[in-house]
Design an enzyme around this catalytic site. Structure first.
Site, PDB file in Angstrom:
ATOM      1  N   SER A   1       0.847  -1.499  -0.062  1.00 28.94           N
ATOM      2  CA  SER A   1       0.080   0.068  -0.004  1.00 28.94           C
ATOM      3  C   SER A   1       0.806   1.327  -0.013  1.00 28.94           C
ATOM      4  O   SER A   1       2.137   1.200   0.525  1.00 28.94           O
ATOM      5  CB  SER A   1      -0.858  -0.157   1.182  1.00 28.94           C
ATOM      6  OG  SER A   1       0.017  -0.310   2.337  1.00 28.94           O
TER       7      SER A   1
ATOM      8  N   GLU B   1       1.356   5.470   1.109  1.00 26.71           N
ATOM      9  CA  GLU B   1       0.417   6.677   1.591  1.00 26.71           C
ATOM     10  C   GLU B   1       0.857   8.084   0.987  1.00 26.71           C
ATOM     11  O   GLU B   1       2.219   8.182   0.423  1.00 26.71           O
ATOM     12  CB  GLU B   1       1.215   6.594   3.067  1.00 26.71           C
ATOM     13  CG  GLU B   1       0.686   7.706   3.884  1.00 26.71           C
ATOM     14  CD  GLU B   1       1.156   7.560   5.278  1.00 26.71           C
ATOM     15  OE1 GLU B   1       0.919   6.240   5.972  1.00 26.71           O
ATOM     16  OE2 GLU B   1       1.605   8.562   6.057  1.00 26.71           O
TER      17      GLU B   1
ATOM     18  N   ASP C   1      -0.740  15.067  16.066  1.00 34.45           N
ATOM     19  CA  ASP C   1      -0.005  15.920  17.041  1.00 34.45           C
ATOM     20  C   ASP C   1      -0.475  17.151  17.198  1.00 34.45           C
ATOM     21  O   ASP C   1      -1.158  17.776  16.121  1.00 34.45           O
ATOM     22  CB  ASP C   1       1.521  15.925  16.702  1.00 34.45           C
ATOM     23  CG  ASP C   1       2.097  14.532  16.831  1.00 34.45           C
ATOM     24  OD1 ASP C   1       2.013  13.989  17.934  1.00 34.45           O
ATOM     25  OD2 ASP C   1       2.696  14.038  15.958  1.00 34.45           O
TER      26      ASP C   1
ATOM     27  N   HIS D   1       3.789  -1.159   3.751  1.00 34.41           N
ATOM     28  CA  HIS D   1       3.075   0.206   3.611  1.00 34.41           C
ATOM     29  C   HIS D   1       4.018   1.109   3.297  1.00 34.41           C
ATOM     30  O   HIS D   1       5.043   1.390   4.227  1.00 34.41           O
ATOM     31  CB  HIS D   1       2.184   0.540   4.617  1.00 34.41           C
ATOM     32  CG  HIS D   1       1.458   1.780   4.725  1.00 34.41           C
ATOM     33  ND1 HIS D   1       0.114   1.779   3.922  1.00 34.41           N
ATOM     34  CD2 HIS D   1       1.702   3.043   5.116  1.00 34.41           C
ATOM     35  CE1 HIS D   1      -0.051   3.277   4.053  1.00 34.41           C
ATOM     36  NE2 HIS D   1       0.823   4.021   4.677  1.00 34.41           N
TER      37      HIS D   1
END
Ligand code: FAD
Length: 275
Positions: A4, A6, A98, A255
């Site tokens: 995958s 990102e 965050d 990923h």
């Protein structure tokens, strides 16, 4: 093997063009899904859904949004869940995020486990939920044991899988997975992998997220100075070897943190025989 990718949601025309150029090359690798990050505090509130929609409708990816709850309200999250459901999304990466500098309030959620619980309560089984985990410990955690305990709470709240922060030491991953399994965690734990393209940027990211760059890798990268080709070659060799060890050791997939570019990820995949 499942892979995958990102992406972060592009904001400027230049960033959009960079991502657009990378997509066809990455699509050729037939990823299981792609995911799009979300700026905590709502800084990408419109960009993330817009990018997810474009990746799904125009490029035919199974695109999944990240959803970070820091600074967000229940109503905002509810609206986003509705929007993603309407788009046909079946997967969500649920995070705390965050606190952006200058933002004082946590919002309605304190930890990612509360977001997972909320999504399960509000939408039950509508989404496959991935959460984050940290083989080298989350930088704010007091110790590895409490970080693992908090991860377990997050999984018990309803996560279906986890993606790790990036790391370069495979033993950190294997130990983390062993500890999680011993504690009864059964969900797949997919290594998040950062291709190496630039030393200064990697150093900056790693300092922020607590990922260790092994000394021998750092020293080699430092010595290459501005020699981008050597950094890329060395980086692809090192990261492909890491991926090979992870796959051979039972990792369920990889990923890739692509940073919206294809070259470094393709070089690693080629070395893994995936292209
Ligand atoms: P949590 O699971 O809530 O953990 C955060 C800290 O709190 C940890 O130290 C944990 O040990 C501690 N903790 C958890 N529960 C408790 C509790 N009950 N009591 C006491 N302490 C507790 N950030 C973004 O802003 N947008 C993104 O799209 C994004 N995508 C990411 C994708 C991946 C795969 C990863 C690994 C990280 C991503 N991040 C993203 C970064 C992430 O948001 C930060 O690492 C953040 O600091 C922690 O998020 P979390 O979901 O792991 O938080």
């Amino acid at each position: 093997m499942n892979i995958s990718f990102e992406f972060f949601p592009p904001k400027t025309d230049e960033q959009k063009a960079t991502l657009e150029a990378a997509l066809p090359k990455l699509k050729a690798l037939q990823p299981e899904y792609v995911s799009v990050t979300f700026g905590a505090g709502g800084s990408t509130l419109s960009y993330t859904p817009e990018t997810v929609r474009r990746l799904r409708d125009e490029h035919g990816f199974d695109a999944a949004p990240h959803l970070s709850c820091m600074g967000g309200t229940r109503d905002e999250i509810r609206k986003l869940l509705d929007e993603y459901k309407t788009m046909g999304c079946k997967r969500i990466v649920a995070l705390r995020g965050d606190l952006p500098s200058g933002m004082a309030s946590y919002g309605d959620f304190r930890y990612a486990s509360e977001l997972v619980e909320f999504i399960r309560k509000e939408r039950d089984g509508s989404f496959h939920i991935e959460v984050a985990c940290y083989p080298e410990m989350h930088p704010q955690a007091g110790d590895a044991q409490s970080d693992l305990k908090n991860f377990i709470t997050k999984v018990k709240a309803g996560a279906n899988g986890a993606i790790t922060q990036y790391f370069f030491n495979p033993d950190a991953y294997f130990r983390f997975v062993d500890d999680a399994r011993k504690a009864g965690v059964e969900v797949p734990i997919t290594p998040g992998i950062m291709p190496i393209t630039q030393y200064s940027q990697l150093r900056r990211f790693s300092d922020m997220c607590g990922a260790e760059i092994p000394r021998w890798i750092g020293k080699r990268l430092e010595a290459f100075r501005d020699d981008a080709d050597s950094i890329r070659e060395f980086g692809a060799d090192v990261v492909a070897e890491l991926c090979r060890k992870l796959i051979d050791g039972g990792a369920p997939g990889i990923h890739f943190y692509t940073l919206n570019r294809s070259k470094a990820t393709l070089a690693i995949c080629a070395r893994l025989g995936l292209s």
